[in-house]
Design a protein around this motif. Structure first.
Motif, PDB file in Angstrom:
ATOM      1  N   MET A   1      13.046  -0.877  -7.566  1.00 54.47           N
ATOM      2  CA  MET A   1      12.907  -0.257  -5.915  1.00 54.47           C
ATOM      3  C   MET A   1      12.320   0.712  -6.463  1.00 54.47           C
ATOM      4  SD  MET A   1      13.675  -1.807  -3.377  1.00 54.47           S
ATOM      5  CE  MET A   1      14.453  -0.755  -1.975  1.00 54.47           C
ATOM      6  N   ILE A   2      12.001   2.182  -4.712  1.00 60.24           N
ATOM      7  CA  ILE A   2      10.715   2.600  -5.517  1.00 60.24           C
ATOM      8  C   ILE A   2      11.913   3.151  -4.155  1.00 60.24           C
ATOM      9  CG2 ILE A   2       9.009   4.263  -5.695  1.00 60.24           C
ATOM     10  CD1 ILE A   2       7.761   2.265  -7.132  1.00 60.24           C
ATOM     11  N   TRP A   3      12.318   4.491  -4.562  1.00 63.49           N
ATOM     12  CA  TRP A   3      12.660   5.119  -3.508  1.00 63.49           C
ATOM     13  C   TRP A   3      10.797   6.224  -2.289  1.00 63.49           C
ATOM     14  CZ3 TRP A   3      16.519   6.627  -0.582  1.00 63.49           C
ATOM     15  CH2 TRP A   3      16.864   7.701   0.090  1.00 63.49           C
ATOM     16  N   ASN A   4      10.021   6.905  -2.897  1.00 62.15           N
ATOM     17  CA  ASN A   4       9.321   7.428  -2.205  1.00 62.15           C
ATOM     18  C   ASN A   4       7.752   6.474  -2.872  1.00 62.15           C
ATOM     19  OD1 ASN A   4       7.391   9.204  -1.031  1.00 62.15           O
ATOM     20  ND2 ASN A   4       8.697  11.011  -1.573  1.00 62.15           N
ATOM     21  N   PRO A   5       6.846   5.473  -2.532  1.00 63.01           N
ATOM     22  CA  PRO A   5       6.209   5.001  -2.998  1.00 63.01           C
ATOM     23  C   PRO A   5       4.979   5.849  -2.784  1.00 63.01           C
ATOM     24  CG  PRO A   5       7.236   3.512  -2.080  1.00 63.01           C
ATOM     25  CD  PRO A   5       7.688   4.828  -1.743  1.00 63.01           C
ATOM     26  N   SER A   6       5.072   7.155  -1.632  1.00 70.03           N
ATOM     27  CA  SER A   6       3.431   7.517  -1.030  1.00 70.03           C
ATOM     28  C   SER A   6       3.388   8.425  -2.296  1.00 70.03           C
ATOM     29  CB  SER A   6       3.748   7.781   0.150  1.00 70.03           C
ATOM     30  OG  SER A   6       4.462   9.317  -0.013  1.00 70.03           O
ATOM     31  N   LYS A   7       4.437   9.310  -2.914  1.00 71.69           N
ATOM     32  CA  LYS A   7       4.774   9.726  -3.730  1.00 71.69           C
ATOM     33  C   LYS A   7       4.590   9.794  -5.421  1.00 71.69           C
ATOM     34  CE  LYS A   7       4.380  14.296  -0.725  1.00 71.69           C
ATOM     35  NZ  LYS A   7       3.618  13.275  -0.029  1.00 71.69           N
ATOM     36  N   GLU A   8       5.056   8.797  -5.613  1.00 74.59           N
ATOM     37  CA  GLU A   8       6.014   8.445  -6.901  1.00 74.59           C
ATOM     38  C   GLU A   8       4.372   7.315  -7.247  1.00 74.59           C
ATOM     39  OE1 GLU A   8       9.693   7.304  -7.739  1.00 74.59           O
ATOM     40  OE2 GLU A   8       9.812   7.329  -5.636  1.00 74.59           O
ATOM     41  N   CYS A   9       3.929   6.667  -6.535  1.00 74.84           N
ATOM     42  CA  CYS A   9       2.600   5.797  -6.987  1.00 74.84           C
ATOM     43  C   CYS A   9       1.374   6.193  -6.317  1.00 74.84           C
ATOM     44  CB  CYS A   9       2.853   4.329  -6.873  1.00 74.84           C
ATOM     45  SG  CYS A   9       4.307   3.587  -6.498  1.00 74.84           S
ATOM     46  N   MET A  10       1.275   7.555  -6.744  1.00 71.11           N
ATOM     47  CA  MET A  10      -0.482   8.343  -6.206  1.00 71.11           C
ATOM     48  C   MET A  10      -1.340   7.558  -7.093  1.00 71.11           C
ATOM     49  SD  MET A  10       0.021  12.321  -4.628  1.00 71.11           S
ATOM     50  CE  MET A  10       1.373  12.620  -5.438  1.00 71.11           C
ATOM     51  N   SER A  11      -2.861   8.009  -6.335  1.00 76.76           N
ATOM     52  CA  SER A  11      -3.863   7.264  -7.711  1.00 76.76           C
ATOM     53  C   SER A  11      -3.545   8.678  -8.273  1.00 76.76           C
ATOM     54  CB  SER A  11      -4.812   6.936  -7.073  1.00 76.76           C
ATOM     55  OG  SER A  11      -5.829   8.561  -6.615  1.00 76.76           O
ATOM     56  N   LEU A  12      -4.581   8.861  -9.158  1.00 76.03           N
ATOM     57  CA  LEU A  12      -4.657  10.065 -10.487  1.00 76.03           C
ATOM     58  C   LEU A  12      -5.194  11.254  -9.601  1.00 76.03           C
ATOM     59  CD1 LEU A  12      -3.940  10.917 -12.972  1.00 76.03           C
ATOM     60  CD2 LEU A  12      -6.301  10.444 -13.817  1.00 76.03           C
ATOM     61  N   GLU A  13      -6.394  10.733  -8.874  1.00 74.06           N
ATOM     62  CA  GLU A  13      -7.142  11.405  -8.141  1.00 74.06           C
ATOM     63  C   GLU A  13      -6.298  12.345  -6.518  1.00 74.06           C
ATOM     64  OE1 GLU A  13      -9.354   7.982  -7.749  1.00 74.06           O
ATOM     65  OE2 GLU A  13      -8.210   8.777  -9.393  1.00 74.06           O
ATOM     66  N   GLN A  14      -5.851  11.569  -6.260  1.00 74.08           N
ATOM     67  CA  GLN A  14      -4.344  11.269  -5.017  1.00 74.08           C
ATOM     68  C   GLN A  14      -3.428  13.059  -5.374  1.00 74.08           C
ATOM     69  OE1 GLN A  14      -3.054   8.495  -4.136  1.00 74.08           O
ATOM     70  NE2 GLN A  14      -3.023   9.161  -1.944  1.00 74.08           N
ATOM     71  N   LYS A  15      -3.754  12.416  -6.978  1.00 72.34           N
ATOM     72  CA  LYS A  15      -2.201  13.328  -7.092  1.00 72.34           C
ATOM     73  C   LYS A  15      -2.548  15.289  -8.055  1.00 72.34           C
ATOM     74  CE  LYS A  15      -0.332  12.407 -11.794  1.00 72.34           C
ATOM     75  NZ  LYS A  15       0.242  10.967 -12.350  1.00 72.34           N
ATOM     76  N   ARG A  16      -3.385  14.586  -8.475  1.00 72.81           N
ATOM     77  CA  ARG A  16      -4.602  15.886  -9.066  1.00 72.81           C
ATOM     78  C   ARG A  16      -5.138  17.111  -7.534  1.00 72.81           C
ATOM     79  NH1 ARG A  16      -5.684  16.238 -14.253  1.00 72.81           N
ATOM     80  NH2 ARG A  16      -7.157  18.143 -13.486  1.00 72.81           N
ATOM     81  N   LEU A  17      -5.012  16.339  -6.518  1.00 73.80           N
ATOM     82  CA  LEU A  17      -6.367  16.776  -5.781  1.00 73.80           C
ATOM     83  C   LEU A  17      -4.129  18.223  -5.054  1.00 73.80           C
ATOM     84  CD1 LEU A  17      -7.978  14.957  -3.439  1.00 73.80           C
ATOM     85  CD2 LEU A  17      -8.341  17.036  -3.962  1.00 73.80           C
ATOM     86  N   LEU A  18      -3.481  16.734  -4.880  1.00 76.54           N
ATOM     87  CA  LEU A  18      -2.325  17.342  -4.370  1.00 76.54           C
ATOM     88  C   LEU A  18      -1.939  18.492  -5.655  1.00 76.54           C
ATOM     89  CD1 LEU A  18       0.021  16.994  -2.299  1.00 76.54           C
ATOM     90  CD2 LEU A  18       1.646  15.466  -3.754  1.00 76.54           C
ATOM     91  N   GLN A  19      -1.356  18.335  -6.482  1.00 83.38           N
ATOM     92  CA  GLN A  19      -0.962  19.263  -6.834  1.00 83.38           C
ATOM     93  C   GLN A  19      -1.884  21.339  -7.372  1.00 83.38           C
ATOM     94  OE1 GLN A  19      -1.282  16.963 -10.577  1.00 83.38           O
ATOM     95  NE2 GLN A  19       1.165  16.664 -11.172  1.00 83.38           N
ATOM     96  N   GLY A  20      -2.953  20.704  -7.359  1.00 84.51           N
ATOM     97  CA  GLY A  20      -4.415  21.845  -7.376  1.00 84.51           C
ATOM     98  C   GLY A  20      -3.502  22.329  -5.836  1.00 84.51           C
ATOM     99  N   LYS A  21      -3.420  22.176  -4.660  1.00 82.05           N
ATOM    100  CA  LYS A  21      -3.200  22.700  -3.858  1.00 82.05           C
ATOM    101  C   LYS A  21      -1.830  23.191  -3.673  1.00 82.05           C
ATOM    102  CE  LYS A  21      -2.511  20.410   0.553  1.00 82.05           C
ATOM    103  NZ  LYS A  21      -2.783  19.415   1.038  1.00 82.05           N
ATOM    104  N   ARG A  22      -1.133  22.817  -4.143  1.00 80.25           N
ATOM    105  CA  ARG A  22       0.830  23.060  -4.482  1.00 80.25           C
ATOM    106  C   ARG A  22      -0.374  24.617  -5.762  1.00 80.25           C
ATOM    107  NH1 ARG A  22       4.359  17.541  -3.321  1.00 80.25           N
ATOM    108  NH2 ARG A  22       4.281  17.592  -1.456  1.00 80.25           N
TER     109      ARG A  22
END
Ligand code: ADP
Ligand code: ZN
Length: 437
Positions: A1-22
């Motif tokens: 089970m995964i608690w928060n798939p929308s954050k724990e399973c992001m694609s690399l691009e999505q993740k890097r975009l979010l990290q850059g913004k933050r």
């Protein structure tokens, strides 16, 4: 089970975009709210506008434990005191403790990250989960507690101490999960044994162990004694506390909650970032923290980041087990030795129990390492108490193994069962007599 798939399973691009913004947001925030960071950035001639993507992180200054100590107690706090709802402190394993304030949002993020860990271990609402990290200023107790409640499982705030009472409750309540230091898990196993409670009498399935380095050999020992599956949990108070990273069911490294805590591994001498797979010093930037955000905080923990996807489906990057802290490393006659390496060697020797100490002295200007380790009770019963020769032979065997594996020749002292001090929190396995002032 995964608690928060929308954050724990992001694609690399999505993740890097979010990290850059933050990252951009947090850099502007500290620039305007923490004089220490504004000054550092001005000295380096950078402004928040220069930080747009996550790759820009290398332009930012590092933060060290000394910076936190120089700004003791709350000099790096970014949020006004009226927004701070809790204060924790580091244990002070390597010097004066540092103080960290959390806003309500910080506590919520922490609970979310803890829930992700617990879900990865297989904890669900039906579980009764015992928290045997110390409650108080240490982040372990309350951090794990809020995560268990956030997930909806039942928290048993056992804390440390009162181990016999705790052992009885584990049995009577059919407790299925426990969080504590690996050292305390061993101590608990001994107390259960003394009380005649076997692992079959218990319902323990899941253990979340961390706050100190531990080896694969120690994992086997604990699993075997408590009859549960032992998972790693890592964290530090300067970032948030436990739940910075966690093992999933694949147990091949610990996933870092990198949408909140951005990791880098650097060469501790040149300070250059190292590629995945290379051991170095772990560095974190908090991407969402309000109370006391940190930029490129040098943890002094040594490990590597791991490349590649994990079969569990999470895309959060993984870190290897912590090999040790740079300040735990002993240099014995020019050879670097980590306590965890000694632990691995000792626990591979079936006659040795998992209780040991490393004592370092300076004799005639030369470092002398003494390894003290307890002999297992069952081995002692087998060879008998009345003759010394098996003990002498064992001392020789341990010394030889150390020499072959670690290239050091310590003095080995075999100790009787139960003769070394037990620990409820973090174990202190190194006694360095060279620095006594
Ligand atoms: P202190 O640095 O004074 O011990 P903390 O109580 O915040 O302060 O503990 C954080 C430290 O504990 C980490 O930096 C790391 O060295 C150690 N630690 C925490 N979890 C683990 C783990 N799972 N494996 C190895 N070391 C750990
Ligand atoms: Zn995984």
């Amino acid at each position: 089970m995964i608690w928060n798939p929308s954050k724990e399973c992001m694609s690399l691009e999505q993740k890097r975009l979010l990290q850059g913004k933050r990252l951009h947001k947090i850099v502007s925030y500290v620039y305007h709210n923490v004089p220490f960071y504004r000054k550092k950035m001005q000295e380096m001639d950078i402004e928040p506008a220069d930080i747009q993507t996550i790759d820009d992180i290398v332009k930012l200054p590092f933060t060290t434990k000394q910076d936190l100590r120089d700004n003791y107690p709350l000099g790096l706090q970014a949020a006004p005191q009226s927004e701070i709802i809790r204060i924790h402190a580091s244990t002070g394993t390597t010097g004066n403790p540092t103080i960290v304030g959390y806003t309500r949002k910080d506590i919520d993020v922490w609970s979310e990250c803890m829930s992700r860990c617990l879900t990865a271990y297989g904890v669900t609402k039906g579980d009764v989960f015992s928290i045997s990290y110390g409650y108080g200023l240490f982040t372990g107790g309350l951090g794990a507690h809020y995560g268990v409640e956030n997930l909806g499982a039942t928290a048993l705030p056992a804390s440390t101490g009162g181990t016999r009472k705790h052992a009885k409750l584990l049995k009577d309540l059919g407790v299925s999960g426990i969080a504590c230091t690996p050292s305390y898990a061993l101590h608990l196993a001994e107390v259960l044994d003394e009380m005649g409670i076997t692992k079959e009498d218990l319902n323990l399935r899941i253990g979340a162990f961390g706050a100190e380095p531990w080896t694969e050999e120690m994992r086997k020992e604990i699993q075997n004694k408590l009859g549960l599956k032992a998972y790693n949990i890592y964290g530090l108070s300067e970032i948030v506390g436990p739940s910075v990273s966690f093992e999933c069911e694949c147990q091949n490294g610990s996933h870092i909650n990198e949408d909140h805590f951005y990791p880098e591994v650097i060469d501790p001498v040149t300070l250059e970032p190292l590629p995945c797979g290379q051991d170095g010093e772990l560095v974190f930037t908090t991407l969402t923290k309000e109370g006391m955000p940190v930029l490129r905080y040098r943890t002094r923990d040594l490990c590597s980041l791991m490349e590649g996807e994990c079969a569990c489906g999470r895309t959060l990057v993984r870190m290897s087990a912590i090999k040790g802290r740079s300040d735990d490393m002993l240099i014995i006659r020019g050879i670097n030795v980590f306590p965890s390496q000694v632990e691995s060697v000792l626990l591979e020797i079936p006659e040795c129990a998992p209780y040991y100490r490393l004592v370092v002295d300076r004799v005639n200007n030369l470092d002398k390492l003494t390894v003290q380790v307890e002999v297992r009770q069952d081995y002692l019963s087998q060879v008998g108490f009345d003759t010394l020769s098996p003990i002498t032979a064992l001392e020789k065997k341990v010394a030889e193994r150390m020499k072959n594996v670690l290239s050091i020749s310590p003095v080995v002292q075999i100790k009787m069962p139960n003769s070394l001090e037990r620990f409820e929190g973090k174990a202190k396995v190194v006694i360095d007599n060279r620095n006594i002032k």
